[in-house]
Design a protein around this motif. Sequence first.
Motif, short mmCIF file in Angstrom:
data_model
loop_
_atom_site.label_atom_id
_atom_site.label_comp_id
_atom_site.label_asym_id
_atom_site.label_seq_id
_atom_site.Cartn_x
_atom_site.Cartn_y
_atom_site.Cartn_z
N ASN A 245 0.81 -1.22 0.00
CA ASN A 245 0.00 0.00 0.00
C ASN A 245 0.85 1.27 0.00
O ASN A 245 0.40 2.32 0.47
N SER A 246 2.06 1.19 -0.52
CA SER A 246 2.93 2.38 -0.57
C SER A 246 3.95 2.21 -1.69
O SER A 246 3.97 1.20 -2.39
N ASP A 247 4.82 3.19 -1.82
CA ASP A 247 5.90 3.11 -2.80
C ASP A 247 7.18 2.54 -2.19
O ASP A 247 8.22 2.50 -2.86
N LEU A 248 7.12 2.12 -0.94
CA LEU A 248 8.30 1.50 -0.33
C LEU A 248 8.53 0.11 -0.93
O LEU A 248 7.58 -0.58 -1.30
N ILE A 249 9.79 -0.26 -1.02
CA ILE A 249 10.12 -1.62 -1.42
C ILE A 249 10.92 -2.27 -0.29
O ILE A 249 11.49 -1.57 0.56
N THR A 250 10.93 -3.58 -0.26
CA THR A 250 11.65 -4.28 0.80
C THR A 250 12.36 -5.49 0.22
O THR A 250 12.21 -5.82 -0.96
N VAL A 251 13.14 -6.14 1.04
CA VAL A 251 13.83 -7.38 0.67
C VAL A 251 13.37 -8.47 1.62
O VAL A 251 13.40 -8.30 2.84
N LEU A 252 12.90 -9.59 1.06
CA LEU A 252 12.42 -10.71 1.86
C LEU A 252 12.99 -12.01 1.31
O LEU A 252 13.32 -12.11 0.13
N PRO A 253 13.10 -13.03 2.15
CA PRO A 253 13.38 -14.37 1.62
C PRO A 253 12.23 -14.75 0.69
O PRO A 253 11.05 -14.59 1.03
N LYS A 254 12.55 -15.27 -0.49
CA LYS A 254 11.51 -15.54 -1.49
C LYS A 254 10.44 -16.49 -0.96
O LYS A 254 9.24 -16.31 -1.22
N HIS A 255 10.85 -17.49 -0.17
CA HIS A 255 9.88 -18.48 0.29
C HIS A 255 8.93 -17.93 1.37
O HIS A 255 7.95 -18.59 1.71
N LEU A 256 9.25 -16.73 1.89
CA LEU A 256 8.40 -16.17 2.94
C LEU A 256 7.43 -15.11 2.44
O LEU A 256 6.67 -14.54 3.22
N ILE A 257 7.44 -14.82 1.15
CA ILE A 257 6.52 -13.81 0.62
C ILE A 257 5.08 -14.20 0.91
O ILE A 257 4.24 -13.37 1.28
N ALA A 258 4.77 -15.50 0.77
CA ALA A 258 3.39 -15.95 0.99
C ALA A 258 2.93 -15.68 2.41
O ALA A 258 1.74 -15.48 2.65
N SER A 259 3.85 -15.64 3.37
CA SER A 259 3.47 -15.45 4.77
C SER A 259 2.98 -14.04 5.06
O SER A 259 2.39 -13.79 6.11
N THR A 260 3.20 -13.10 4.13
CA THR A 260 2.72 -11.74 4.34
C THR A 260 1.21 -11.65 4.16
O THR A 260 0.59 -10.68 4.59
N GLY A 261 0.62 -12.64 3.49
CA GLY A 261 -0.82 -12.60 3.22
C GLY A 261 -1.19 -11.61 2.13
O GLY A 261 -2.36 -11.32 1.93
N MET A 262 -0.17 -11.08 1.41
CA MET A 262 -0.42 -10.05 0.41
C MET A 262 0.11 -10.46 -0.96
O MET A 262 0.44 -9.61 -1.79
#
Length: 316
Positions: A245-262
Amino acid sequence: MSFLTLDLNLLRVFDAVMTEQNLTRAAGHLAMTQPAVSNAIKRLRESLGDELLIRTAYGVKPTPRAEALWPAVRSALAGLEAAVMPETFDVSQAHATFRMAMADATAVLWLPSLMRSIESEAPKVNVRMVPLTTREPRPMLLRGDIDLAVGFFPGVAAQLSSDMSSPIRHERLYSGKYVSVMRKDHPLAQGELTLDNYCKANHLLVSFSGRAHGLVDEALAQLGRERRIWLTVNQFFTAGKVVANSDLITVLPKHLIASTGMTNALVWRELPFQMPAVHLDMLWHERDARSPAHKWLRKHLESMNATSIKSGMESD
């Protein structure tokens, strides 16, 4: 000293003290008084002609002789225990409470499957989740605050691999990679992400400690570059919600993206610079290494690992 005259009970006390790194905790484990434990260690020192354990402000520190001796003592005692008391463990009747520490994202992927298995296989087992607010869970394990830690602990596994005197055990469950994550209609979501565009972007950092500096910043520093971190958060779910919901970007482990619920609102791009792999490690204390219930839990997490990670990747 002759081995024939050595009181082998002293080795059992030695093993407990090495395991706990603390005389008081070792005494509690052995159902002995602390003076009795101290006396046993004194007798073993005299028999072996070495100080073995040196008192510190935080417990005891083993000497090089103790570090070299402990693996053989631990192995011998484990063999005797297995021979004298063969393992008989019925998980369906086991009463146990496991205190586990995981980051929110790891828990999201693993706990649903774990609890389904406990409901069907081990209905008398309880799980208590403890907040993981550090990349260094060893003090929590040493104090007995938790029974198991699962997560990314940079440097810890490497140290444990070369430190045979540590009472902390570990196993690698998974190795993956970091990616850049942003909302689907972000200006940088189209095409390849360049280093210049990455550094010019507004960044969110997931930091358990709240410290506004992480592995990405160290990698950029090696290239003579830096980024502007607008926001730090301590949960992956929060990171996903803000980035979506913003223009911010982040770095995450690829396998954990699903855990954000987004996942429906997010996309990922390869990072335009090299990052070390992200590892998922399981850590536990030697005091629990031979516990049938604890062994069942570790084995179960091992078997769950591939399914949980694959599920997270497919949802991405």
